[in-house]
Design a protein around this motif. Structure first.
Motif, PDB file in Angstrom:
ATOM      1  N   ALA A   1       0.824  -1.209   0.000  1.00 42.94           N
ATOM      2  CA  ALA A   1       0.000   0.000   0.000  1.00 42.94           C
ATOM      3  C   ALA A   1       0.857   1.259   0.000  1.00 42.94           C
ATOM      4  O   ALA A   1       0.481   2.275  -0.594  1.00 42.94           O
ATOM      5  CB  ALA A   1      -0.924   0.002   1.210  1.00 42.94           C
TER       6      ALA A   1
ATOM      7  N   SER B   1       3.383   1.234  -3.485  1.00 44.47           N
ATOM      8  CA  SER B   1       2.642   1.426  -4.737  1.00 44.47           C
ATOM      9  C   SER B   1       2.232   2.877  -4.932  1.00 44.47           C
ATOM     10  O   SER B   1       1.858   3.278  -6.043  1.00 44.47           O
ATOM     11  CB  SER B   1       1.407   0.517  -4.774  1.00 44.47           C
ATOM     12  N   ALA B   2       2.317   3.675  -3.865  1.00 43.31           N
ATOM     13  CA  ALA B   2       2.051   5.110  -3.976  1.00 43.31           C
ATOM     14  C   ALA B   2       3.328   5.895  -4.258  1.00 43.31           C
ATOM     15  O   ALA B   2       3.305   7.128  -4.302  1.00 43.31           O
ATOM     16  CB  ALA B   2       1.410   5.625  -2.696  1.00 43.31           C
TER      17      ALA B   2
ATOM     18  N   ILE C   1      -0.414   3.902   7.352  1.00 39.40           N
ATOM     19  CA  ILE C   1      -0.185   4.254   5.953  1.00 39.40           C
ATOM     20  C   ILE C   1       0.177   5.726   5.820  1.00 39.40           C
ATOM     21  O   ILE C   1       1.117   6.087   5.100  1.00 39.40           O
ATOM     22  CB  ILE C   1      -1.425   3.898   5.101  1.00 39.40           C
TER      23      ILE C   1
ATOM     24  N   GLN D   1      -5.009   4.384  -0.620  1.00 37.63           N
ATOM     25  CA  GLN D   1      -4.038   3.332  -0.327  1.00 37.63           C
ATOM     26  C   GLN D   1      -4.536   2.391   0.760  1.00 37.63           C
ATOM     27  O   GLN D   1      -4.176   1.214   0.782  1.00 37.63           O
ATOM     28  CB  GLN D   1      -2.689   3.948   0.053  1.00 37.63           C
TER      29      GLN D   1
END
Length: 222
Positions: A27, A30-31, A52, A71
């Motif tokens: 999470a 991938s950002a 996160i 996310q």
């Protein structure tokens, strides 16, 4: 006399094969954020939305609310997919230990950094019911309190739900440093277990009453 035991889920009572670590890392990365194992471990056990947001900032990405929500949704999807392929199971000896504590009249609660919609299917799959005559007396998830760990609110909410008034009659813990800090903040007796990613030296560096090999050993010390 101990009246209530409050335990974490993943890594403490449940073996979910480390998939929550992988889902949380996915999470964040991938950002576009970078992620170190140390930062990931520091936020394990915390509310996943808060984790996160913090890990995005640590990894060089501005954690605006829309991105954090996006996310977190990615985290839940990823975790759901891997759990479907590799379902969580009870850690060895946990069910027997909890049953023994219940037989002594000690109430059992679980807390988790998961939201209710993530935690509920896991408990259902394990057959761990909540309420009279069931293995568990109460479960509180991080989306049901004002702030997740290391804030003490989930432990205190379990106390409220089970009618336990005295923090000195409560043992709470898990497999992460955040679990130990939460117990300290709640004023209860704290337990660390070695069924997660940390070793004895790492856990014993923080406030604790016991560090045990696992929850399976808890009936022998209380």
């Amino acid at each position: 006399m101990i009246e209530l035991v409050v335990l974490d889920m993943a890594g403490t009572t449940i073996n979910e094969h480390g998939d929550v670590y992988k889902a949380l890392a996915h999470a964040v990365t991938s950002a576009g954020a970078t992620l170190t194992p140390e930062d990931l471990q520091a936020w394990m056990g915390a509310d996943k939305t808060e984790a996160i947001a913090a890990l995005l900032e640590l990894g060089g990405v501005a954690a605006d609310p829309a991105l954090v929500e996006q996310q977190f949704a990615a985290f839940r999807r990823h975790l759901s997919e891997v759990y479907a392929e590799n379902p969580p199971v009870a850690l060895p000896g946990v069910e027997a230990a909890l049953a023994e504590l219940k037989a002594r009249g000690i109430k059992i609660g679980l807390t988790t950094g998961f939201s209710r919609d993530v935690a509920a299917p896991i408990l259902t799959a394990l057959g761990w019911g909540i309420g009279e005559g069931q293995l568990l007396d109460a479960v509180v998830t991080s989306d049901e309190v004002a702030a997740g760990r290391p804030a003490p609110f989930m432990i205190h909410r379990i106390m409220e739900a089970t009618g336990v008034h005295d923090v000195r009659a409560v043992v709470a813990g898990g497999d992460t440093v955040v679990d130990l800090l939460t117990g300290r903040n709640a004023g209860v007796r704290t337990l660390g277990v070695l069924t997660g990613a940390l070793d004895r030296e790492q856990l014993e560096a923080h406030p604790h009453d016991w560090v045990l090999d696992g929850v399976k050993d808890l009936p022998g010390v209380i």
